[in-house]
Design an enzyme around this catalytic site. Structure first.
Site, mmCIF file in Angstrom:
data_model
loop_
_atom_site.group_PDB
_atom_site.id
_atom_site.type_symbol
_atom_site.label_atom_id
_atom_site.label_comp_id
_atom_site.label_asym_id
_atom_site.label_seq_id
_atom_site.Cartn_x
_atom_site.Cartn_y
_atom_site.Cartn_z
ATOM 1 N N THR A 1 0.815 -1.211 0.000
ATOM 2 C CA THR A 1 0.000 0.000 0.000
ATOM 3 C C THR A 1 0.849 1.263 0.000
ATOM 4 O O THR A 1 0.608 2.200 -0.771
ATOM 5 C CB THR A 1 -0.910 0.011 1.243
ATOM 6 O OG1 THR A 1 -1.713 -1.156 1.245
ATOM 7 C CG2 THR A 1 -1.810 1.243 1.244
ATOM 8 N N THR A 2 1.857 1.297 0.859
ATOM 9 C CA THR A 2 2.696 2.486 1.021
ATOM 10 C C THR A 2 3.468 2.814 -0.243
ATOM 11 O O THR A 2 3.901 3.958 -0.438
ATOM 12 C CB THR A 2 3.647 2.284 2.214
ATOM 13 O OG1 THR A 2 2.876 1.884 3.350
ATOM 14 C CG2 THR A 2 4.399 3.547 2.555
ATOM 15 N N TYR B 1 -12.807 -3.460 -2.524
ATOM 16 C CA TYR B 1 -13.968 -3.011 -3.297
ATOM 17 C C TYR B 1 -15.082 -4.051 -3.342
ATOM 18 O O TYR B 1 -16.259 -3.731 -3.220
ATOM 19 C CB TYR B 1 -13.559 -2.602 -4.728
ATOM 20 C CG TYR B 1 -14.681 -1.934 -5.505
ATOM 21 C CD1 TYR B 1 -15.027 -0.613 -5.252
ATOM 22 C CD2 TYR B 1 -15.398 -2.623 -6.472
ATOM 23 C CE1 TYR B 1 -16.055 -0.008 -5.943
ATOM 24 C CE2 TYR B 1 -16.428 -2.031 -7.165
ATOM 25 C CZ TYR B 1 -16.761 -0.709 -6.902
ATOM 26 O OH TYR B 1 -17.785 -0.113 -7.580
ATOM 27 N N TYR C 1 -3.020 -9.933 4.622
ATOM 28 C CA TYR C 1 -3.008 -8.512 4.962
ATOM 29 C C TYR C 1 -4.447 -8.051 5.161
ATOM 30 O O TYR C 1 -5.226 -7.993 4.208
ATOM 31 C CB TYR C 1 -2.317 -7.730 3.845
ATOM 32 C CG TYR C 1 -2.220 -6.228 4.034
ATOM 33 C CD1 TYR C 1 -2.408 -5.614 5.270
ATOM 34 C CD2 TYR C 1 -1.897 -5.405 2.945
ATOM 35 C CE1 TYR C 1 -2.297 -4.246 5.426
ATOM 36 C CE2 TYR C 1 -1.783 -4.028 3.091
ATOM 37 C CZ TYR C 1 -1.983 -3.460 4.330
ATOM 38 O OH TYR C 1 -1.875 -2.089 4.480
ATOM 39 N N ARG D 1 -8.927 0.253 4.157
ATOM 40 C CA ARG D 1 -8.621 0.366 2.728
ATOM 41 C C ARG D 1 -9.525 -0.523 1.880
ATOM 42 O O ARG D 1 -9.865 -0.166 0.754
ATOM 43 C CB ARG D 1 -7.168 -0.038 2.475
ATOM 44 C CG ARG D 1 -6.128 0.879 3.078
ATOM 45 C CD ARG D 1 -5.742 1.984 2.119
ATOM 46 N NE ARG D 1 -4.638 2.788 2.637
ATOM 47 C CZ ARG D 1 -4.011 3.722 1.947
ATOM 48 N NH1 ARG D 1 -4.360 3.983 0.702
ATOM 49 N NH2 ARG D 1 -3.036 4.432 2.492
ATOM 50 N N LYS E 1 -0.501 -9.607 8.463
ATOM 51 C CA LYS E 1 -0.313 -8.201 8.810
ATOM 52 C C LYS E 1 -1.685 -7.684 9.201
ATOM 53 O O LYS E 1 -2.594 -7.588 8.372
ATOM 54 C CB LYS E 1 0.239 -7.403 7.624
ATOM 55 C CG LYS E 1 0.355 -5.911 7.915
ATOM 56 C CD LYS E 1 0.780 -5.101 6.695
ATOM 57 C CE LYS E 1 0.813 -3.611 7.009
ATOM 58 N NZ LYS E 1 1.158 -2.791 5.825
ATOM 59 N N ILE F 1 4.892 -4.364 10.316
ATOM 60 C CA ILE F 1 5.183 -3.860 8.977
ATOM 61 C C ILE F 1 4.838 -2.377 9.041
ATOM 62 O O ILE F 1 3.673 -2.003 9.115
ATOM 63 C CB ILE F 1 4.402 -4.607 7.895
ATOM 64 C CG1 ILE F 1 4.876 -6.071 7.833
ATOM 65 C CG2 ILE F 1 4.588 -3.931 6.523
ATOM 66 C CD1 ILE F 1 4.163 -6.924 6.808
#
Length: 295
Positions: A46-47, A113, A139, A144, A168, A210
């Site tokens: 993501t980052t 989504y 994750y 998100r 995570k 993380i």
């Protein structure tokens, strides 16, 4: 299988003013992480603004991660590569374009989504893990994705999928994280996905984090997780308190906007983003500057 523990940095992707990936800056950032004492690296998550990256950019970023992930003693940092998408086919296609010799495990996010049910998550991860040839770290980041993977579903996947080695957890729900820790099968690890919850969950058995904040201060975040792994929770709590303002500041806007602004202030890369993300506001920049000064 390899165990990931301590501080793992979710790497940002620096861009030039013309919008192209700044590969030289990226290489410097990876070397800074290795020199800063982190335990492993996470690329293309993501980052990294991964949804905005082309296939060729992803391949080159992963290659540069591998080439520069070398500690001062010459040993190589383990690398996790993100490949998750919102269908089995898209996730496996993402995995297929990555050079398997350049990383050690996959990070696979709950499909975004779609808002899958718990049964849908179980079947999705079962299908994905069966098709992948390296260890998989789940994750969970409902902020998100729009869907939360419960502790029960996480543990069901951990028990039934041979190569799923950890999660995570970025739900922000301490009770849920403790439920995973209490029921985790042998060899299954929980890594915090929230910097500000890391020390607390490590006291209950989590293996590390993380981290977003370790982009900015890899030394301090790795010192905190290292102390916690050794059982020195007095030192870990003190470092957590010291880092608290940075942890908070890294999320005053959507990640990685504040972290990249911090790196810009430190002279390490531009604060350029790719749309739909935009550069930090003036207020965010002032907040970040004050936090950096306090550290």
């Amino acid at each position: 299988m390899m165990e990931f523990k301590g501080c793992g940095t979710a790497l940002v992707t620096p861009f030039k003013e013309n919008g192209e990936v700044d590969y030289e800056a990226y290489s410097r950032l990876v070397r800074r992480q290795a020199e800063g004492g982190v335990d492993f690296l996470v690329a293309l998550a993501t980052t990294a603004e991964t949804p905005t990256l082309s296939v060729d950019e992803k391949r080159r970023i992963l290659l540069l991660t591998y080439r520069n992930a070398v500690r001062p003693d010459g040993s190589r940092l383990p690398i996790i590569a993100g490949c998750g998408s919102n269908s089995v086919e898209a996730t496996l296609a993402n995995a297929e374009v990555l050079d398997k010799g350049l990383f050690d495990a996959y990070l696979v996010v709950v499909p975004f989504y779609n808002k899958p049910t718990q049964e849908g998550m179980y079947r999705y991860f079962s299908a994905v893990s069966e098709a992948l040839d390296k260890p998989v770290i789940l994750y969970n980041v409902p902020g998100r994705t729009g869907a939360n993977m419960t502790a029960q579903t996480c543990l069901r996947i951990a028990r039934d999928c041979r190569n799923v080695i950890g999660v995570k957890e970025a739900s922000g729900k301490l009770e849920q994280m403790l439920g995973i820790l209490e029921g985790a099968p042998e060899g299954f690890s929980l890594l915090s996905g929230d910097d500000d919850m890391t020390e607390a969950v490590m006291e209950h058995g989590a293996k590390g984090v993380i981290s977003v904040a370790s982009n900015v201060r890899p030394d301090l975040v790795s010192d905190m997780t290292g102390a916690a792994l050794k059982g020195d929770f007095g030192k870990a709590r003190a470092l957590d308190a010291k880092l608290g303002p940075l942890f908070k500041a890294c999320f005053v806007e959507s990640n990685p906007i504040p972290a990249k602004e911090a790196l810009h202030i430190l002279g390490l890369c531009a604060n350029r983003m790719r749309l739909p993300l935009t550069e930090a506001t003036e207020d965010t920049s002032k907040t970040i500057s004050a936090v950096l000064g306090s550290l």
